[in-house]
Design an enzyme around this catalytic site. Structure first.
Site, PDB file in Angstrom:
ATOM      1  N   HIS A   8     -64.957 -26.089 -13.107  1.00  0.00           N
ATOM      2  CA  HIS A   8     -63.996 -26.992 -13.755  1.00  0.00           C
ATOM      3  C   HIS A   8     -63.402 -27.884 -12.655  1.00  0.00           C
ATOM      4  CE1 HIS A   8     -60.524 -27.542 -16.741  1.00  0.00           C
ATOM      5  NE2 HIS A   8     -59.969 -27.969 -15.618  1.00  0.00           N
ATOM      6  N   ASN A  12     -59.991 -34.805 -15.634  1.00  0.00           N
ATOM      7  CA  ASN A  12     -61.200 -34.014 -15.350  1.00  0.00           C
ATOM      8  C   ASN A  12     -62.350 -34.964 -15.063  1.00  0.00           C
ATOM      9  OD1 ASN A  12     -59.510 -32.552 -17.495  1.00  0.00           O
ATOM     10  ND2 ASN A  12     -60.824 -30.940 -16.727  1.00  0.00           N
ATOM     11  N   HIS A  36     -61.515 -31.544 -11.363  1.00  0.00           N
ATOM     12  CA  HIS A  36     -60.761 -32.783 -11.618  1.00  0.00           C
ATOM     13  C   HIS A  36     -61.161 -33.801 -10.552  1.00  0.00           C
ATOM     14  CE1 HIS A  36     -57.782 -31.623 -14.770  1.00  0.00           C
ATOM     15  NE2 HIS A  36     -58.302 -30.441 -14.468  1.00  0.00           N
ATOM     16  N   CYS A  91     -52.765 -31.837 -15.640  1.00  0.00           N
ATOM     17  CA  CYS A  91     -51.956 -30.709 -16.083  1.00  0.00           C
ATOM     18  C   CYS A  91     -50.486 -31.047 -15.925  1.00  0.00           C
ATOM     19  CB  CYS A  91     -52.303 -29.469 -15.270  1.00  0.00           C
ATOM     20  SG  CYS A  91     -51.249 -28.072 -15.649  1.00  0.00           S
ATOM     21  N   ASP A 143     -57.463 -29.892 -22.118  1.00  0.00           N
ATOM     22  CA  ASP A 143     -56.991 -30.352 -20.805  1.00  0.00           C
ATOM     23  C   ASP A 143     -56.679 -31.849 -20.849  1.00  0.00           C
ATOM     24  OD1 ASP A 143     -56.321 -30.005 -18.196  1.00  0.00           O
ATOM     25  OD2 ASP A 143     -58.299 -29.405 -17.498  1.00  0.00           O
TER      26      ASP A 143
HETATM   27  N1  COA Z   1     -47.437 -19.354 -27.983  1.00  0.00           N
HETATM   28  C1  COA Z   1     -46.296 -19.736 -28.613  1.00  0.00           C
HETATM   29  N2  COA Z   1     -45.084 -19.294 -28.270  1.00  0.00           N
HETATM   30  C2  COA Z   1     -45.024 -18.403 -27.271  1.00  0.00           C
HETATM   31  C3  COA Z   1     -46.144 -17.965 -26.583  1.00  0.00           C
HETATM   32  C4  COA Z   1     -47.411 -18.477 -26.990  1.00  0.00           C
HETATM   33  N3  COA Z   1     -48.527 -18.120 -26.374  1.00  0.00           N
HETATM   34  N4  COA Z   1     -45.765 -17.098 -25.645  1.00  0.00           N
HETATM   35  C5  COA Z   1     -44.433 -16.983 -25.719  1.00  0.00           C
HETATM   36  N5  COA Z   1     -43.986 -17.776 -26.700  1.00  0.00           N
HETATM   37  C6  COA Z   1     -42.594 -17.953 -27.133  1.00  0.00           C
HETATM   38  C7  COA Z   1     -41.826 -16.662 -27.220  1.00  0.00           C
HETATM   39  O1  COA Z   1     -42.036 -16.038 -28.455  1.00  0.00           O
HETATM   40  C8  COA Z   1     -40.412 -17.148 -27.065  1.00  0.00           C
HETATM   41  O2  COA Z   1     -40.004 -17.756 -28.263  1.00  0.00           O
HETATM   42  P1  COA Z   1     -38.449 -17.824 -28.684  1.00  0.00           P
HETATM   43  O3  COA Z   1     -37.774 -18.682 -27.667  1.00  0.00           O
HETATM   44  O4  COA Z   1     -38.488 -18.450 -30.031  1.00  0.00           O
HETATM   45  O5  COA Z   1     -38.002 -16.413 -28.664  1.00  0.00           O
HETATM   46  C9  COA Z   1     -40.568 -18.271 -26.039  1.00  0.00           C
HETATM   47  O6  COA Z   1     -41.929 -18.727 -26.143  1.00  0.00           O
HETATM   48  C10 COA Z   1     -40.295 -17.815 -24.627  1.00  0.00           C
HETATM   49  O7  COA Z   1     -41.077 -16.685 -24.335  1.00  0.00           O
HETATM   50  P2  COA Z   1     -41.208 -16.081 -22.872  1.00  0.00           P
HETATM   51  O8  COA Z   1     -42.086 -14.879 -22.951  1.00  0.00           O
HETATM   52  O9  COA Z   1     -39.846 -15.944 -22.246  1.00  0.00           O
HETATM   53  O10 COA Z   1     -42.061 -17.166 -22.168  1.00  0.00           O
HETATM   54  P3  COA Z   1     -41.694 -18.379 -21.225  1.00  0.00           P
HETATM   55  O11 COA Z   1     -40.606 -19.226 -21.737  1.00  0.00           O
HETATM   56  O12 COA Z   1     -41.616 -17.859 -19.825  1.00  0.00           O
HETATM   57  O13 COA Z   1     -43.071 -19.193 -21.390  1.00  0.00           O
HETATM   58  C11 COA Z   1     -45.424 -19.352 -21.715  1.00  0.00           C
HETATM   59  C12 COA Z   1     -44.293 -18.576 -21.091  1.00  0.00           C
HETATM   60  C13 COA Z   1     -46.714 -18.777 -21.161  1.00  0.00           C
HETATM   61  C14 COA Z   1     -45.387 -19.175 -23.220  1.00  0.00           C
HETATM   62  C15 COA Z   1     -45.277 -20.848 -21.369  1.00  0.00           C
HETATM   63  O14 COA Z   1     -45.006 -20.995 -20.010  1.00  0.00           O
HETATM   64  C16 COA Z   1     -46.505 -21.637 -21.719  1.00  0.00           C
HETATM   65  O15 COA Z   1     -46.823 -21.834 -22.880  1.00  0.00           O
HETATM   66  N6  COA Z   1     -47.239 -22.114 -20.732  1.00  0.00           N
HETATM   67  C17 COA Z   1     -48.477 -22.832 -20.973  1.00  0.00           C
HETATM   68  C18 COA Z   1     -48.737 -23.768 -19.868  1.00  0.00           C
HETATM   69  C19 COA Z   1     -49.983 -24.562 -20.103  1.00  0.00           C
HETATM   70  O16 COA Z   1     -50.466 -24.741 -21.193  1.00  0.00           O
HETATM   71  N7  COA Z   1     -50.513 -25.074 -18.999  1.00  0.00           N
HETATM   72  C20 COA Z   1     -51.669 -25.894 -19.031  1.00  0.00           C
HETATM   73  C21 COA Z   1     -52.932 -25.159 -19.195  1.00  0.00           C
HETATM   74  S1  COA Z   1     -53.363 -24.169 -17.820  1.00  0.00           S
HETATM   75 ZN    ZN Z   2     -58.011 -28.724 -15.659  1.00  0.00          ZN
END
Ligand code: COA
Ligand code: ZN
Length: 310
Positions: A205, A247, A207, A238, A14
Protein backbone atom coordinates in the site's frame (compact mmCIF):
# COMPACT_ATOMS: atom_id res chain seq x y z
CA UNK A 1 6.30 -16.27 -13.00
CA UNK A 2 2.88 -15.54 -11.57
CA UNK A 3 1.67 -12.81 -13.92
CA UNK A 4 -1.68 -12.06 -12.28
CA UNK A 5 -1.74 -8.87 -10.26
CA UNK A 6 -4.62 -8.03 -7.93
CA UNK A 7 -5.36 -4.35 -7.85
CA UNK A 8 -7.23 -3.65 -4.64
CA UNK A 9 -9.05 -0.36 -5.11
CA UNK A 10 -9.03 1.74 -1.94
CA UNK A 11 -10.29 5.04 -3.34
CA UNK A 12 -13.67 4.71 -1.69
CA UNK A 13 -12.04 4.37 1.73
CA UNK A 14 -8.54 5.82 1.81
CA UNK A 15 -9.43 8.18 -1.02
CA UNK A 16 -12.64 9.62 0.36
CA UNK A 17 -11.89 9.64 4.09
CA UNK A 18 -10.01 12.90 3.81
CA UNK A 19 -12.18 14.71 1.28
CA UNK A 20 -13.62 18.03 2.35
CA UNK A 21 -16.61 17.31 0.15
CA UNK A 22 -18.49 14.33 1.51
CA UNK A 23 -19.70 11.90 -1.11
CA UNK A 24 -23.20 10.44 -0.70
CA UNK A 25 -23.93 6.72 -0.73
CA UNK A 26 -25.32 7.15 -4.26
CA UNK A 27 -22.11 8.85 -5.34
CA UNK A 28 -19.99 6.10 -3.78
CA UNK A 29 -22.08 3.44 -5.53
CA UNK A 30 -21.69 5.20 -8.86
CA UNK A 31 -17.93 5.38 -8.31
CA UNK A 32 -17.94 1.68 -7.46
CA UNK A 33 -20.00 0.76 -10.54
CA UNK A 34 -17.56 2.60 -12.79
CA UNK A 35 -14.63 0.75 -11.20
CA UNK A 36 -16.34 -2.61 -11.58
CA UNK A 37 -17.14 -1.77 -15.21
CA UNK A 38 -13.42 -1.14 -15.74
CA UNK A 39 -12.66 -4.64 -14.45
CA UNK A 40 -11.78 -3.98 -10.81
CA UNK A 41 -12.63 -7.04 -8.70
CA UNK A 42 -11.17 -6.23 -5.30
CA UNK A 43 -12.36 -3.18 -3.40
CA UNK A 44 -11.87 -1.74 0.08
CA UNK A 45 -15.23 -0.06 0.25
CA UNK A 46 -15.35 1.74 3.56
CA UNK A 47 -14.30 1.72 7.19
CA UNK A 48 -16.37 1.03 10.28
CA UNK A 49 -14.78 3.72 12.39
CA UNK A 50 -16.13 6.40 14.65
CA UNK A 51 -18.30 8.83 12.68
CA UNK A 52 -16.90 11.55 14.92
CA UNK A 53 -13.36 10.66 13.85
CA UNK A 54 -14.16 10.20 10.15
CA UNK A 55 -17.58 11.58 9.19
CA UNK A 56 -16.99 10.67 5.54
CA UNK A 57 -17.40 6.99 6.49
CA UNK A 58 -20.51 7.43 8.65
CA UNK A 59 -22.62 5.72 5.98
CA UNK A 60 -20.63 2.46 6.09
CA UNK A 61 -23.55 0.24 7.10
CA UNK A 62 -25.90 1.63 4.48
CA UNK A 63 -23.22 1.43 1.79
CA UNK A 64 -22.38 -2.17 2.64
CA UNK A 65 -26.04 -3.12 2.41
CA UNK A 66 -26.22 -1.74 -1.12
CA UNK A 67 -23.10 -3.24 -2.68
CA UNK A 68 -23.66 -5.13 -5.93
CA UNK A 69 -23.35 -8.80 -5.02
CA UNK A 70 -23.56 -10.35 -8.48
CA UNK A 71 -20.33 -9.07 -10.01
CA UNK A 72 -17.75 -11.41 -8.47
CA UNK A 73 -16.16 -8.58 -6.53
CA UNK A 74 -14.34 -9.15 -3.24
CA UNK A 75 -15.22 -6.36 -0.84
CA UNK A 76 -13.45 -5.54 2.36
CA UNK A 77 -13.95 -3.09 5.18
CA UNK A 78 -11.37 -1.47 7.41
CA UNK A 79 -11.99 -1.85 11.13
CA UNK A 80 -10.04 -0.24 13.97
CA UNK A 81 -11.38 -2.22 16.92
CA UNK A 82 -13.86 -4.82 18.16
CA UNK A 83 -16.82 -2.50 17.76
CA UNK A 84 -15.85 -1.79 14.16
CA UNK A 85 -15.53 -5.50 13.54
CA UNK A 86 -19.00 -6.16 14.92
CA UNK A 87 -20.52 -3.36 12.88
CA UNK A 88 -18.79 -4.62 9.72
CA UNK A 89 -19.92 -8.20 10.19
CA UNK A 90 -23.46 -7.09 10.99
CA UNK A 91 -23.44 -5.10 7.75
CA UNK A 92 -22.42 -8.20 5.80
CA UNK A 93 -18.63 -7.92 5.53
CA UNK A 94 -16.87 -11.21 4.80
CA UNK A 95 -13.34 -9.75 4.72
CA UNK A 96 -12.09 -7.20 7.18
CA UNK A 97 -8.87 -5.24 7.30
CA UNK A 98 -7.44 -4.28 10.67
CA UNK A 99 -5.11 -1.38 11.08
CA UNK A 100 -2.05 -1.35 13.28
CA UNK A 101 0.42 1.51 13.02
CA UNK A 102 4.10 0.89 13.67
CA UNK A 103 4.55 3.59 16.33
CA UNK A 104 3.07 4.72 19.64
CA UNK A 105 2.11 8.17 18.45
CA UNK A 106 0.45 7.09 15.24
CA UNK A 107 -1.71 4.53 17.02
CA UNK A 108 -2.67 7.13 19.59
CA UNK A 109 -3.57 9.73 16.97
CA UNK A 110 -5.28 7.28 14.66
CA UNK A 111 -7.18 4.93 16.93
CA UNK A 112 -6.67 6.27 20.44
CA UNK A 113 -4.58 3.32 21.65
CA UNK A 114 -0.99 2.65 22.60
CA UNK A 115 1.02 0.42 20.28
CA UNK A 116 0.77 -2.38 22.83
CA UNK A 117 -2.99 -2.04 23.22
CA UNK A 118 -3.53 -1.72 19.46
CA UNK A 119 -1.49 -4.91 18.92
CA UNK A 120 -3.61 -6.74 21.50
CA UNK A 121 -6.84 -5.51 19.92
CA UNK A 122 -5.67 -6.49 16.42
CA UNK A 123 -4.73 -9.97 17.63
CA UNK A 124 -8.03 -10.43 19.48
CA UNK A 125 -10.08 -9.36 16.46
CA UNK A 126 -8.08 -11.56 14.07
CA UNK A 127 -8.64 -14.57 16.33
CA UNK A 128 -12.32 -13.82 16.64
CA UNK A 129 -12.72 -13.36 12.89
CA UNK A 130 -11.12 -16.75 12.27
CA UNK A 131 -13.59 -18.48 14.53
CA UNK A 132 -16.51 -16.66 12.92
CA UNK A 133 -15.65 -17.43 9.29
CA UNK A 134 -14.53 -13.91 8.46
CA UNK A 135 -11.29 -13.37 6.54
CA UNK A 136 -8.91 -11.10 8.46
CA UNK A 137 -6.32 -8.99 6.67
CA UNK A 138 -4.00 -6.73 8.60
CA UNK A 139 -2.44 -3.43 7.72
CA UNK A 140 0.83 -2.41 9.26
CA UNK A 141 0.66 1.31 8.60
CA UNK A 142 3.36 3.99 8.73
CA UNK A 143 5.64 1.05 7.99
CA UNK A 144 8.50 3.06 6.51
CA UNK A 145 8.04 6.32 8.33
CA UNK A 146 5.74 7.99 10.83
CA UNK A 147 4.61 11.62 10.64
CA UNK A 148 5.13 11.93 14.41
CA UNK A 149 8.11 9.70 15.18
CA UNK A 150 10.07 9.71 11.92
CA UNK A 151 12.01 6.68 10.74
CA UNK A 152 10.75 3.22 11.58
CA UNK A 153 13.19 0.33 11.90
CA UNK A 154 12.31 -2.66 9.67
CA UNK A 155 12.65 -4.93 12.74
CA UNK A 156 9.57 -3.23 14.19
CA UNK A 157 7.60 -4.24 11.10
CA UNK A 158 8.96 -7.79 11.14
CA UNK A 159 8.02 -8.13 14.79
CA UNK A 160 4.46 -6.86 14.23
CA UNK A 161 4.03 -9.02 11.12
CA UNK A 162 5.13 -12.08 13.11
CA UNK A 163 2.49 -11.40 15.76
CA UNK A 164 -0.25 -10.78 13.21
CA UNK A 165 0.51 -13.93 11.19
CA UNK A 166 0.82 -15.92 14.39
CA UNK A 167 -2.65 -14.70 15.42
CA UNK A 168 -4.06 -15.94 12.10
CA UNK A 169 -4.01 -12.95 9.75
CA UNK A 170 -4.49 -14.35 6.26
CA UNK A 171 -2.66 -11.47 4.68
CA UNK A 172 -0.49 -8.62 5.88
CA UNK A 173 -0.46 -5.40 3.90
CA UNK A 174 2.55 -3.20 4.50
CA UNK A 175 1.52 0.42 4.15
CA UNK A 176 3.70 3.42 3.47
CA UNK A 177 1.00 5.72 4.79
CA UNK A 178 2.87 8.97 4.30
CA UNK A 179 4.79 8.03 1.16
CA UNK A 180 8.19 8.36 2.76
CA UNK A 181 9.66 5.04 1.69
CA UNK A 182 12.07 4.35 -1.14
CA UNK A 183 12.48 1.23 -3.28
CA UNK A 184 15.54 0.03 -1.35
CA UNK A 185 13.62 0.09 1.93
CA UNK A 186 10.59 -1.48 0.31
CA UNK A 187 12.70 -4.24 -1.21
CA UNK A 188 14.31 -5.08 2.13
CA UNK A 189 10.98 -5.24 3.95
CA UNK A 190 9.15 -7.30 1.34
CA UNK A 191 12.07 -9.60 0.59
CA UNK A 192 12.38 -10.45 4.26
CA UNK A 193 8.64 -10.96 4.77
CA UNK A 194 8.29 -12.96 1.53
CA UNK A 195 11.09 -15.28 2.60
CA UNK A 196 9.42 -15.84 5.94
CA UNK A 197 5.74 -16.08 5.04
CA UNK A 198 5.47 -16.30 1.24
CA UNK A 199 4.81 -13.36 -1.06
CA UNK A 200 1.24 -14.55 -1.69
CA UNK A 201 0.38 -13.60 1.91
CA UNK A 202 1.56 -10.02 1.46
CA UNK A 203 0.11 -6.89 -0.05
CA UNK A 204 1.55 -3.41 -0.56
CA UNK A 205 0.00 0.00 0.00
CA UNK A 206 1.87 3.06 -1.25
CA UNK A 207 1.19 6.76 -1.20
CA UNK A 208 2.80 8.98 -3.79
CA UNK A 209 3.81 11.92 -1.61
CA UNK A 210 7.34 12.04 -3.05
CA UNK A 211 6.65 10.51 -6.43
CA UNK A 212 8.13 7.15 -5.45
CA UNK A 213 4.98 5.06 -5.29
CA UNK A 214 5.38 3.42 -8.70
CA UNK A 215 9.05 2.69 -8.06
CA UNK A 216 8.04 1.20 -4.71
CA UNK A 217 5.34 -0.85 -6.42
CA UNK A 218 7.92 -2.23 -8.79
CA UNK A 219 10.29 -3.08 -5.94
CA UNK A 220 7.54 -5.03 -4.16
CA UNK A 221 6.55 -6.71 -7.41
CA UNK A 222 10.10 -7.92 -7.86
CA UNK A 223 9.89 -9.51 -4.42
CA UNK A 224 6.94 -11.56 -5.67
CA UNK A 225 4.12 -9.39 -4.25
CA UNK A 226 1.07 -9.51 -6.47
CA UNK A 227 -1.49 -7.52 -4.54
CA UNK A 228 -1.46 -3.72 -4.47
CA UNK A 229 -3.75 -1.15 -2.94
CA UNK A 230 -4.35 1.70 -5.35
CA UNK A 231 -6.77 4.58 -5.55
CA UNK A 232 -8.68 5.81 -8.56
CA UNK A 233 -7.20 9.03 -9.87
CA UNK A 234 -4.67 9.03 -7.00
CA UNK A 235 -7.29 10.15 -4.48
CA UNK A 236 -6.25 9.85 -0.89
CA UNK A 237 -4.56 10.90 2.29
CA UNK A 238 -5.08 10.15 5.94
CA UNK A 239 -6.70 12.74 8.22
CA UNK A 240 -4.41 11.54 11.03
CA UNK A 241 -1.18 11.54 9.03
CA UNK A 242 -0.34 15.14 8.20
CA UNK A 243 1.55 15.69 4.97
CA UNK A 244 0.47 12.48 3.29
CA UNK A 245 -0.91 12.84 -0.20
CA UNK A 246 -2.92 10.42 -2.27
CA UNK A 247 -2.38 6.75 -2.90
CA UNK A 248 -0.66 5.61 -6.04
CA UNK A 249 -3.20 6.00 -8.85
CA UNK A 250 -4.98 2.84 -9.97
CA UNK A 251 -4.56 3.75 -13.62
CA UNK A 252 -0.80 4.27 -13.25
CA UNK A 253 -0.30 0.89 -11.60
CA UNK A 254 -2.52 -0.88 -14.14
CA UNK A 255 -0.67 0.81 -17.00
CA UNK A 256 2.76 -0.05 -15.62
CA UNK A 257 2.15 -3.66 -14.75
CA UNK A 258 0.16 -4.47 -17.90
CA UNK A 259 2.93 -2.94 -20.01
CA UNK A 260 5.40 -5.20 -18.27
CA UNK A 261 3.43 -8.35 -19.06
CA UNK A 262 1.30 -8.73 -15.92
CA UNK A 263 -2.46 -9.13 -16.08
CA UNK A 264 -4.91 -7.17 -13.97
CA UNK A 265 -8.15 -7.70 -15.90
CA UNK A 266 -8.65 -3.94 -15.79
CA UNK A 267 -9.06 -1.62 -18.78
CA UNK A 268 -7.48 1.83 -18.76
CA UNK A 269 -10.37 3.21 -20.83
CA UNK A 270 -12.76 2.11 -18.10
CA UNK A 271 -10.56 3.65 -15.42
CA UNK A 272 -10.66 6.93 -17.30
CA UNK A 273 -14.42 6.92 -16.94
CA UNK A 274 -14.05 6.02 -13.27
CA UNK A 275 -11.72 8.99 -12.77
CA UNK A 276 -14.35 11.25 -14.34
CA UNK A 277 -16.98 9.92 -11.92
CA UNK A 278 -14.65 10.45 -8.95
CA UNK A 279 -13.93 13.99 -10.17
CA UNK A 280 -17.62 14.73 -10.39
CA UNK A 281 -18.22 13.73 -6.78
CA UNK A 282 -15.09 15.09 -5.17
CA UNK A 283 -15.08 18.26 -7.28
CA UNK A 284 -11.36 17.83 -7.77
CA UNK A 285 -9.17 17.34 -10.77
CA UNK A 286 -7.81 13.82 -10.46
CA UNK A 287 -5.83 11.41 -12.53
CA UNK A 288 -2.52 9.65 -12.46
CA UNK A 289 0.33 10.50 -14.79
CA UNK A 290 -0.72 8.10 -17.50
CA UNK A 291 -4.02 9.86 -18.13
CA UNK A 292 -2.44 13.19 -18.98
CA UNK A 293 -0.11 11.33 -21.34
CA UNK A 294 -3.06 9.58 -23.02
CA UNK A 295 -4.87 12.89 -23.37
CA UNK A 296 -1.85 14.60 -24.91
CA UNK A 297 -1.51 11.72 -27.40
CA UNK A 298 -5.15 12.06 -28.34
CA UNK A 299 -4.78 15.79 -28.88
CA UNK A 300 -1.74 15.22 -31.10
CA UNK A 301 -3.50 12.54 -33.11
CA UNK A 302 -6.56 14.73 -33.46
CA UNK A 303 -4.44 17.67 -34.64
CA UNK A 304 -2.65 15.41 -37.16
CA UNK A 305 -5.94 14.02 -38.46
CA UNK A 306 -7.39 17.55 -38.82
CA UNK A 307 -4.27 18.75 -40.68
CA UNK A 308 -4.41 15.74 -43.03
CA UNK A 309 -8.08 16.39 -43.76
CA UNK A 310 -7.44 20.01 -44.78
N1 COA B 1 -17.36 2.61 15.06
C1 COA B 1 -18.25 3.52 15.54
N2 COA B 1 -18.17 4.03 16.77
C2 COA B 1 -17.19 3.58 17.55
C3 COA B 1 -16.25 2.65 17.13
C4 COA B 1 -16.38 2.14 15.81
N3 COA B 1 -15.52 1.26 15.33
N4 COA B 1 -15.40 2.41 18.13
C5 COA B 1 -15.77 3.18 19.17
N5 COA B 1 -16.85 3.89 18.81
C6 COA B 1 -17.59 4.84 19.65
C7 COA B 1 -17.81 4.37 21.06
O1 COA B 1 -18.95 3.56 21.14
C8 COA B 1 -17.99 5.67 21.78
O2 COA B 1 -19.26 6.18 21.50
P1 COA B 1 -20.03 7.16 22.52
O3 COA B 1 -19.21 8.41 22.59
O4 COA B 1 -21.35 7.37 21.87
O5 COA B 1 -20.07 6.41 23.79
C9 COA B 1 -16.99 6.58 21.07
O6 COA B 1 -16.79 6.02 19.76
C10 COA B 1 -15.66 6.66 21.79
O7 COA B 1 -15.17 5.36 22.01
P2 COA B 1 -13.70 5.08 22.54
O8 COA B 1 -13.54 3.60 22.69
O9 COA B 1 -13.39 5.97 23.72
O10 COA B 1 -12.85 5.45 21.30
P3 COA B 1 -12.05 6.75 20.90
O11 COA B 1 -12.81 8.00 21.04
O12 COA B 1 -10.69 6.66 21.51
O13 COA B 1 -11.92 6.44 19.32
C11 COA B 1 -11.71 4.98 17.45
C12 COA B 1 -11.34 5.24 18.89
C13 COA B 1 -10.87 3.81 16.98
C14 COA B 1 -13.18 4.61 17.38
C15 COA B 1 -11.45 6.25 16.61
O14 COA B 1 -10.19 6.76 16.91
C16 COA B 1 -11.54 5.98 15.14
O15 COA B 1 -12.60 5.72 14.60
N6 COA B 1 -10.43 6.03 14.43
C17 COA B 1 -10.40 5.72 13.01
C18 COA B 1 -9.29 6.43 12.36
C19 COA B 1 -9.26 6.18 10.89
O16 COA B 1 -10.22 5.81 10.25
N7 COA B 1 -8.09 6.40 10.32
C20 COA B 1 -7.88 6.26 8.93
C21 COA B 1 -7.73 4.87 8.48
S1 COA B 1 -6.27 4.09 9.03
ZN1 ZN C 1 -3.25 4.83 2.92
Amino acid sequence: MNDKVIVNEVGLRDGLQNQPRHVSVEGKLEMLDSLIAAGVRSVEVTSFVSPKAVPQMADATELYGRLPSDKGVTYEALVPNEKGYERAVAAGAKTIALVLASTQMMNEKNIGMSLERATEVNIAVIKRAKTEGIKPRSYISTAVGCPYEGNVAPEVIFNLAAQLFEAGAEEVAVADTIGSGDPAQVRFIFETLANRYGAERLAAHFHDTRGLALANTWAALECGVRKFDTSIGGLGGCPFAPGATGNVATEDVVHMVERCGFRTGIEIAGLRKAVAVAEKYTEQILGGRVLSWIESQEKRNHAKASAAAE
